[in-house]
Design an enzyme around this catalytic site. Structure first.
Site, mmCIF file in Angstrom:
data_model
loop_
_atom_site.group_PDB
_atom_site.id
_atom_site.type_symbol
_atom_site.label_atom_id
_atom_site.label_comp_id
_atom_site.label_asym_id
_atom_site.label_seq_id
_atom_site.Cartn_x
_atom_site.Cartn_y
_atom_site.Cartn_z
ATOM 1 N N LYS A 1 1.934 2.229 -4.994
ATOM 2 C CA LYS A 1 2.533 1.679 -6.231
ATOM 3 C C LYS A 1 1.694 2.050 -7.451
ATOM 4 C CE LYS A 1 2.351 -2.493 -4.383
ATOM 5 N NZ LYS A 1 2.055 -2.177 -2.984
ATOM 6 N N GLN B 1 1.781 -6.330 -3.395
ATOM 7 C CA GLN B 1 2.348 -6.524 -2.068
ATOM 8 C C GLN B 1 3.709 -5.801 -1.996
ATOM 9 O OE1 GLN B 1 0.960 -9.717 -3.613
ATOM 10 N NE2 GLN B 1 -0.824 -8.591 -2.899
ATOM 11 N N GLY C 1 -4.692 -4.232 -3.631
ATOM 12 C CA GLY C 1 -5.667 -3.155 -3.810
ATOM 13 C C GLY C 1 -4.884 -1.954 -4.301
ATOM 14 N N HIS C 2 -4.970 -1.667 -5.580
ATOM 15 C CA HIS C 2 -4.150 -0.626 -6.197
ATOM 16 C C HIS C 2 -5.043 0.530 -6.632
ATOM 17 C CE1 HIS C 2 -0.686 -3.652 -7.217
ATOM 18 N NE2 HIS C 2 -0.931 -3.537 -5.924
ATOM 19 N N ASP D 1 0.809 -1.216 0.000
ATOM 20 C CA ASP D 1 0.000 0.000 0.000
ATOM 21 C C ASP D 1 0.849 1.275 0.000
ATOM 22 O OD1 ASP D 1 -2.283 -1.629 0.134
ATOM 23 O OD2 ASP D 1 -2.158 -1.711 2.318
HETATM 24 P P1 GDP Z 1 -0.719 0.366 -3.576
HETATM 25 O O1 GDP Z 1 -1.342 -0.903 -3.096
HETATM 26 O O2 GDP Z 1 0.766 0.411 -3.286
HETATM 27 O O3 GDP Z 1 -0.996 0.688 -5.005
HETATM 28 O O4 GDP Z 1 -1.333 1.535 -2.697
HETATM 29 P P2 GDP Z 1 -2.899 1.702 -2.271
HETATM 30 O O5 GDP Z 1 -3.653 2.144 -3.449
HETATM 31 O O6 GDP Z 1 -3.370 0.503 -1.532
HETATM 32 O O7 GDP Z 1 -2.779 2.823 -1.159
HETATM 33 C C1 GDP Z 1 -2.212 4.072 -1.406
HETATM 34 C C2 GDP Z 1 -3.253 5.160 -1.105
HETATM 35 O O8 GDP Z 1 -2.613 6.415 -1.025
HETATM 36 C C3 GDP Z 1 -4.287 5.292 -2.209
HETATM 37 O O9 GDP Z 1 -5.513 5.669 -1.628
HETATM 38 C C4 GDP Z 1 -3.740 6.414 -3.075
HETATM 39 O O10 GDP Z 1 -4.762 7.133 -3.763
HETATM 40 C C5 GDP Z 1 -3.093 7.294 -2.038
HETATM 41 N N1 GDP Z 1 -1.891 8.038 -2.489
HETATM 42 C C6 GDP Z 1 -0.909 7.603 -3.317
HETATM 43 N N2 GDP Z 1 0.079 8.543 -3.383
HETATM 44 C C7 GDP Z 1 -0.307 9.564 -2.588
HETATM 45 C C8 GDP Z 1 0.303 10.812 -2.198
HETATM 46 O O11 GDP Z 1 1.404 11.161 -2.605
HETATM 47 N N3 GDP Z 1 -0.416 11.591 -1.308
HETATM 48 C C9 GDP Z 1 -1.641 11.214 -0.830
HETATM 49 N N4 GDP Z 1 -2.246 12.040 0.024
HETATM 50 N N5 GDP Z 1 -2.230 10.061 -1.178
HETATM 51 C C10 GDP Z 1 -1.569 9.249 -2.019
HETATM 52 P P1 IMO Z 2 -0.946 -4.202 -2.224
HETATM 53 O O1 IMO Z 2 -0.554 -4.771 -3.571
HETATM 54 C C1 IMO Z 2 -0.830 -4.646 2.099
HETATM 55 C C2 IMO Z 2 -0.922 -8.721 3.650
HETATM 56 C C3 IMO Z 2 -2.142 -9.182 4.426
HETATM 57 C C4 IMO Z 2 -1.484 -10.152 5.395
HETATM 58 C C5 IMO Z 2 -0.413 -10.811 4.535
HETATM 59 C C6 IMO Z 2 -0.821 -12.143 3.935
HETATM 60 O O2 IMO Z 2 -2.229 -3.448 -2.255
HETATM 61 O O3 IMO Z 2 0.189 -3.466 -1.615
HETATM 62 P P2 IMO Z 2 -2.467 -12.835 1.952
HETATM 63 O O4 IMO Z 2 -3.925 -12.616 1.771
HETATM 64 O O5 IMO Z 2 -1.611 -12.257 0.867
HETATM 65 O O6 IMO Z 2 -2.106 -14.274 2.233
HETATM 66 O O7 IMO Z 2 -2.100 -12.038 3.313
HETATM 67 O O8 IMO Z 2 -0.134 -9.904 3.484
HETATM 68 N N1 IMO Z 2 -1.206 -8.205 2.312
HETATM 69 C C7 IMO Z 2 -1.117 -6.911 1.984
HETATM 70 N N2 IMO Z 2 -0.865 -5.831 2.749
HETATM 71 N N3 IMO Z 2 -0.994 -4.503 0.770
HETATM 72 C C8 IMO Z 2 -1.224 -5.582 -0.006
HETATM 73 O O9 IMO Z 2 -1.278 -5.516 -1.363
HETATM 74 C C9 IMO Z 2 -1.336 -6.846 0.590
HETATM 75 N N4 IMO Z 2 -1.590 -8.101 0.134
HETATM 76 C C10 IMO Z 2 -1.482 -8.918 1.184
HETATM 77 O O10 IMO Z 2 -2.752 -8.095 5.086
HETATM 78 O O11 IMO Z 2 -0.831 -9.448 6.421
HETATM 79 MG MG MG Z 3 -2.866 -1.547 -1.779
#
Ligand code: GDP
Ligand code: IMO
Ligand code: MG
Length: 424
Positions: free
Chosen positions: A16, A222, A40-41, A13
């Site tokens: 990416k 991840q 969750g991207h 999270d």
């Molecule tokens: P990912 O799994 O690495 O793609 O990241 P997620 O989408 O799960 O979580 C990142 C969250 O931060 C999302 O809600 C993005 O919209 C938000 N985000 C990403 N970059 C920035 C930033 O530079 N500033 C802020 N405020 N939010 C950001």
């Molecule tokens: P993105 O791509 C954050 C964590 C779960 C748990 C562990 C194992 O959005 O960064 P799993 O269901 O994969 O067997 O769970 O990994 N986990 C993540 N944490 N971002 C993710 O994906 C994750 N995908 C799995 O919370 O701790």
């Molecule tokens: Mg994510």
């Protein structure tokens, strides 16, 4: 060799997807190489939020060919609900390719994930319960069904039935509720028919693309410290998000890759159990979670939060051969009077030089912090490094000094254009 890898440098999270969206402008193929719908991207464009679990984050560009490569475990119901969601919002998925070698997730994998977590009691991993671990276990046990199996519908149907019956025995033995075999078979017959036109030899596709100098972006899900081998085992996922996994999971070789971008937040978060040296269980932690909106995209769970940890990032540089960092969410630190950065660990009073190789040791380390003053203003409108207040520049300089690679992109907001980019 125009291949770029994007890999999470922390526990997931990191943002990416936003960086992948940015890099997609200059790439033709955007390729998921591991994980599944545990990811969750999030990409935000003009206030519209796209939360993607399986479809590559480059999908929002017309010129991008999105590829789900061999290293991914594919949950077909999620894939199609995501495609339907995107198409209903005017985003075409007609170019999407799915590797014939990718493994499929079935409802019994989700049942086993839930049973395994329940059996661990207080020692839960906190998985996403999507069946990821059991699907990869079946792949390793050589009993998994692959996407290419759908191309022979009769055999596929028979295999699904055979596996469902066998898995029901195990589920019932563990006290779980048996699946309705006929229902599962008929549902997967339909899903198989729908995925069949997307099935591709993606290894061949990507190598042919490279032969024409096409640019390929490998999208990690991840992150480094959730890697099955290099993460905080057993509190990890069941695949290899690290850059080596990008080769295995896409079929491209190490020498095909020339750029490896590690994504880090300006602080650290983790969702699920496991050691977290810089975790904050105080008001500062609550502020990071509230201001950073740190709730899981997939499960809605409240994330854990703490200061940035450069010891982790140094290890991420080693494990992934990172050429650079993209640092997101710097804006979330706007309101802090002072900000800490972890630059080292002590264990039993001794300074550690290497990243600990065991989770129980990581749980016991004491972080060593450097403190910088907050900048006391909003960064959200900043677009150039020279525009940054001196305290924010100092923060970035400490990160570059401690981690040893340049920070080339800085996120200052969730929207597509809320970032600073500079060359070193
Ligand atoms: P990912 O799994 O690495 O793609 O990241 P997620 O989408 O799960 O979580 C990142 C969250 O931060 C999302 O809600 C993005 O919209 C938000 N985000 C990403 N970059 C920035 C930033 O530079 N500033 C802020 N405020 N939010 C950001
Ligand atoms: P993105 O791509 C954050 C964590 C779960 C748990 C562990 C194992 O959005 O960064 P799993 O269901 O994969 O067997 O769970 O990994 N986990 C993540 N944490 N971002 C993710 O994906 C994750 N995908 C799995 O919370 O701790
Ligand atoms: Mg994510």
């Amino acid at each position: 060799m125009p291949v770029t890898v994007v890999v999470g440098a922390q526990w997931g999270d990191e943002g990416k997807a936003k960086v992948i969206d940015l890099l997609s402008k200059e790439h033709t193929y955007v390729v998921r190489y591991q994980g599944g719908h545990n990811a969750g991207h999030t990409v935000v464009v003009d206030g519209e939020k796209y939360a993607l679990q399986l479809v590559p984050s480059g999908i929002l560009y017309n010129h991008v060919i999105p590829v789900i490569a061999n290293g991914v475990v594919v949950d077909l119901p999620t894939l199609f609900s995501e495609i339907d969601m995107l198409e209903s919002r005017g985003i075409s998925c007609s170019e999407l390719k799915v590797s014939s070698r990718a493994h499929l997730i079935f409802p019994w994998h989700q049942a086993h994930d839930a049973i395994a977590e329940a059996m661990r009691g207080d020692d839960k991993i906190g998985t996403t319960l999507k069946g990821i671990g059991p699907a990869y276990a079946d792949k390793a046990r050589r009993v998994g069904l692959r996407v290419g199996d759908v191309l022979d519908p009769q055999r596929f149907s028979a295999l699904v039935r055979e596996r469902a019956v066998a898995e029901n025995t195990l589920i019932e033995q563990a006290g779980g509720e048996a699946l309705n075999v006929d229902e599962v078979v008929s549902r997967f017959d339909q899903l198989a028919a729908r995925v069949a036109p997307l099935v591709t030899d993606t290894v061949g596709l990507l190598h042919s693309a490279l032969a024409t100098e096409a640019h390929v972006l490998l999208e990690g899900a991840q992150a480094t410290f959730l890697d099955l081998d290099h993460g905080t085992y057993p509190y990890v996922t069941s695949s290899n998000p690290t850059a080596g996994g990008a080769c295995v999971g896409s079929g491209l070789g190490p020498r095909d890759i020339d750029r490896i971008v590690g994504i880090t937040k300006a602080y650290t978060t983790r969702v699920g159990a496991g050691p977290f040296p810089t975790e904050l269980l105080d008001d500062d932690g609550d502020t990071l979670i509230d201001v950073g909106k740190e709730y899981g995209t997939v499960t809605g769970r409240r994330r854990r939060a703490g200061w940035l940890d450069c010891v982790m990032l140094r290890q991420a540089v080693r494990l992934n051969s990172l050429t650079e960092l993209a640092l997101t969410k710097l804006d979330i630190l706007d309101g802090f009077e002072s900000i800490k950065i972890c630059t080292g660990y002590r264990l039993n009073g001794q300074l550690l030089t290497d990243y600990p190789d065991r989770s129980d040791l990581i749980a016991d380390v004491e972080p060593i912090y450097e403190t910088v003053a907050g900048w006391g203003c909003s960064l959200s409108e900043k677009r150039e490094r020279s525009d940054l207040p001196s305290q924010a520049s100092e923060f970035l300089e400490i990160v570059e000094r401690e981690v040893g690679v340049p920070v080339k992109v800085v996120g200052v907001g969730a929207e597509r254009d809320d970032y600073l980019v500079w060359a070193t």
